[in-house]
Design a protein around this motif. Structure first.
Motif, PDB file in Angstrom:
ATOM      1  N   ALA A 102       0.829  -1.205   0.000  1.00  0.00           N
ATOM      2  CA  ALA A 102       0.000   0.000   0.000  1.00  0.00           C
ATOM      3  C   ALA A 102       0.863   1.256   0.000  1.00  0.00           C
ATOM      4  O   ALA A 102       0.591   2.217  -0.733  1.00  0.00           O
ATOM      5  CB  ALA A 102      -0.922  -0.009   1.219  1.00  0.00           C
ATOM      6  N   THR A 277      -6.083   4.679  -4.762  1.00  0.00           N
ATOM      7  CA  THR A 277      -7.281   4.009  -4.250  1.00  0.00           C
ATOM      8  C   THR A 277      -7.935   3.151  -5.324  1.00  0.00           C
ATOM      9  O   THR A 277      -8.374   2.026  -5.063  1.00  0.00           O
ATOM     10  CB  THR A 277      -8.282   5.055  -3.736  1.00  0.00           C
ATOM     11  OG1 THR A 277      -7.659   5.869  -2.738  1.00  0.00           O
ATOM     12  CG2 THR A 277      -9.499   4.392  -3.113  1.00  0.00           C
ATOM     13  N   LEU A 280      -5.895  -0.059  -5.851  1.00  0.00           N
ATOM     14  CA  LEU A 280      -6.106  -0.992  -4.747  1.00  0.00           C
ATOM     15  C   LEU A 280      -7.488  -1.632  -4.810  1.00  0.00           C
ATOM     16  O   LEU A 280      -7.646  -2.823  -4.551  1.00  0.00           O
ATOM     17  CB  LEU A 280      -5.933  -0.271  -3.409  1.00  0.00           C
ATOM     18  CG  LEU A 280      -4.513   0.132  -3.021  1.00  0.00           C
ATOM     19  CD1 LEU A 280      -4.533   0.997  -1.774  1.00  0.00           C
ATOM     20  CD2 LEU A 280      -3.637  -1.091  -2.804  1.00  0.00           C
ATOM     21  N   MET A 292      -5.539  -2.337   3.288  1.00  0.00           N
ATOM     22  CA  MET A 292      -4.726  -1.617   2.307  1.00  0.00           C
ATOM     23  C   MET A 292      -5.455  -0.382   1.795  1.00  0.00           C
ATOM     24  O   MET A 292      -4.835   0.609   1.437  1.00  0.00           O
ATOM     25  CB  MET A 292      -4.392  -2.538   1.127  1.00  0.00           C
ATOM     26  CG  MET A 292      -3.372  -3.607   1.439  1.00  0.00           C
ATOM     27  SD  MET A 292      -2.694  -4.345  -0.062  1.00  0.00           S
ATOM     28  CE  MET A 292      -4.158  -5.079  -0.783  1.00  0.00           C
ATOM     29  N   TYR A 293      -6.755  -0.476   1.754  1.00  0.00           N
ATOM     30  CA  TYR A 293      -7.580   0.597   1.208  1.00  0.00           C
ATOM     31  C   TYR A 293      -7.441   1.891   2.006  1.00  0.00           C
ATOM     32  O   TYR A 293      -7.684   2.976   1.493  1.00  0.00           O
ATOM     33  CB  TYR A 293      -9.032   0.115   1.233  1.00  0.00           C
ATOM     34  CG  TYR A 293     -10.006   0.958   0.461  1.00  0.00           C
ATOM     35  CD1 TYR A 293      -9.941   1.027  -0.920  1.00  0.00           C
ATOM     36  CD2 TYR A 293     -10.998   1.667   1.112  1.00  0.00           C
ATOM     37  CE1 TYR A 293     -10.842   1.786  -1.627  1.00  0.00           C
ATOM     38  CE2 TYR A 293     -11.896   2.424   0.407  1.00  0.00           C
ATOM     39  CZ  TYR A 293     -11.818   2.480  -0.962  1.00  0.00           C
ATOM     40  OH  TYR A 293     -12.707   3.241  -1.670  1.00  0.00           O
TER      41      TYR A 293
END
Length: 348
Positions: A102, A277, A280, A292-293
């Motif tokens: 991330a 974003t 992901l 991770m978001y």
């Protein structure tokens, strides 16, 4: 090999120091919520890229290509300094593979539209700001997957890195070229409509991020704080701040004037969090997306707050010096003009 393990289990295990960012994956595994977020993120990214294209003028683009300082600064800042910074922070804070991916994704992203707005507020060079943002977005099509491949080698034997979809990243980046091209065409044919779309894109950036914060917080609930380690918050604070400092230092090395240094500083520290974003959300399995978001959203929060402090300090202490510099430039121009006229009279 780590690839033989089930990806969700391997990602959720986390590390003892770096913690895990994969908590809350069940909430994001809900099909209707996942599809709704995908649509929201995709639309927000398209509007942002359309606004970026509407801010680019072909005449200015030609001038910058003939003197490609902005292109070079975008290359060095966004695809040398920031990916290396993200990699070093991930190592220093001993992040697990999920958090590291991330952070790397965010660090390898091109510049975002927030820098264009902030450059206006600090009396920066808007042409330089827009060209740097646009050129870094185009360069990302090739350099972002390359940077991800290079810096993810440290975690290559982990399941989440083996799942890293470099092809899907390139496809997502390629899909942004259409709204950018459409925006450039609108700017060429209908300048007033382009100005309106630029404003709409900036507002959509704010609205999209607020909605994502609300939806993510609602879905993850109390588990959100429990699954995000303090090291991730620390990186979200330090990374944009270090990016601003690196950009200012880079512009100083190139001996650029103060207003251009401020512009390059903001361009380097402000990442395209909507693109991060979207990658992901659209390229990773829903079981992994929960934690991770959150990092690009945290990064967006702190990069905006720190840029706001940057603007506030400039308004309080730097505005007068900028006016004096501008006045000095005008006086120098007048003196040069008078000398030129005197020389013409003497020659006559």
């Amino acid at each position: 090999m780590a690839g033989s393990a089930q990806p969700p289990t391997a990602a959720a295990s986390g590390g003892p120091d770096g913690g895990s960012l994969s908590g809350g994956g069940d909430a994001f595994g809900d099909r209707s919520l996942s599809q709704g977020l995908s649509v929201l993120v995709g639309l927000g990214l398209c509007v942002t890229m359309l606004g970026l294209g509407c801010a680019v003028e072909l005449g200015q683009l030609g001038q910058q290509l003939r003197r490609p300082v902005g292109l070079l600064l975008a290359l060095l800042g966004q695809f040398v300094a920031m990916p290396l910074l993200a990699f070093l922070l991930a190592l220093i804070f001993a992040l697990d593979e999920v958090a590291a991916v991330a952070v790397l994704l965010c660090g390898c992203c091109p510049g975002g539209n927030l820098s264009n707005l902030m450059s206006v507020l600090v009396d920066g060079d808007m042409n330089l700001s827009i060209i740097m943002t646009a050129s870094s977005t185009l360069l990302a099509l090739f350099l972002m997957p390359l940077c991800l491949w290079i810096y993810s080698r440290h975690w290559i034997n982990t399941a989440v890195v083996q799942l890293l979809p470099l092809g899907a990243v390139s496809l997502t980046l390629g899909s942004t070229l259409l709204p950018i091209g459409l925006g450039v065409l609108i700017r060429y044919r209908h300048p007033r409509a382009a100005d309106l779309l630029v404003k709409i894109s900036l507002w959509s950036l704010l609205v999209t991020l607020v909605i994502l914060f609300i939806l993510t917080g609602t879905m993850l609930g109390p588990d959100l704080l429990a699954h995000i380690p303090a090291s991730v918050y620390a990186i979200a604070v330090l990374m944009p701040l270090a990016g601003y400092a690196l950009g200012y230092g880079l512009a100083t090395v190139f001996k650029m004037p103060p207003h251009c240094r401020r512009t390059v500083s903001l361009e380097t520290g402000c990442q395209n969090v909507q693109l991060c974003t979207a990658i992901l959300k659209l390229t990773f399995p829903p079981e992994l997306i929960g934690g991770m978001y959150m990092f690009p959203l945290l990064y967006a929060l702190f990069q905006s707050a720190e840029a706001g402090l940057f603007v506030l300090v400039y308004k309080m202490y730097g505005r007068d010096s900028y006016k004096q510099d501008t006045l000095g430039e005008e006086e120098d121009t007048d003196i040069s003009y008078k000398k030129l006229k005197e020389e013409e009279v003497a020659d006559t």
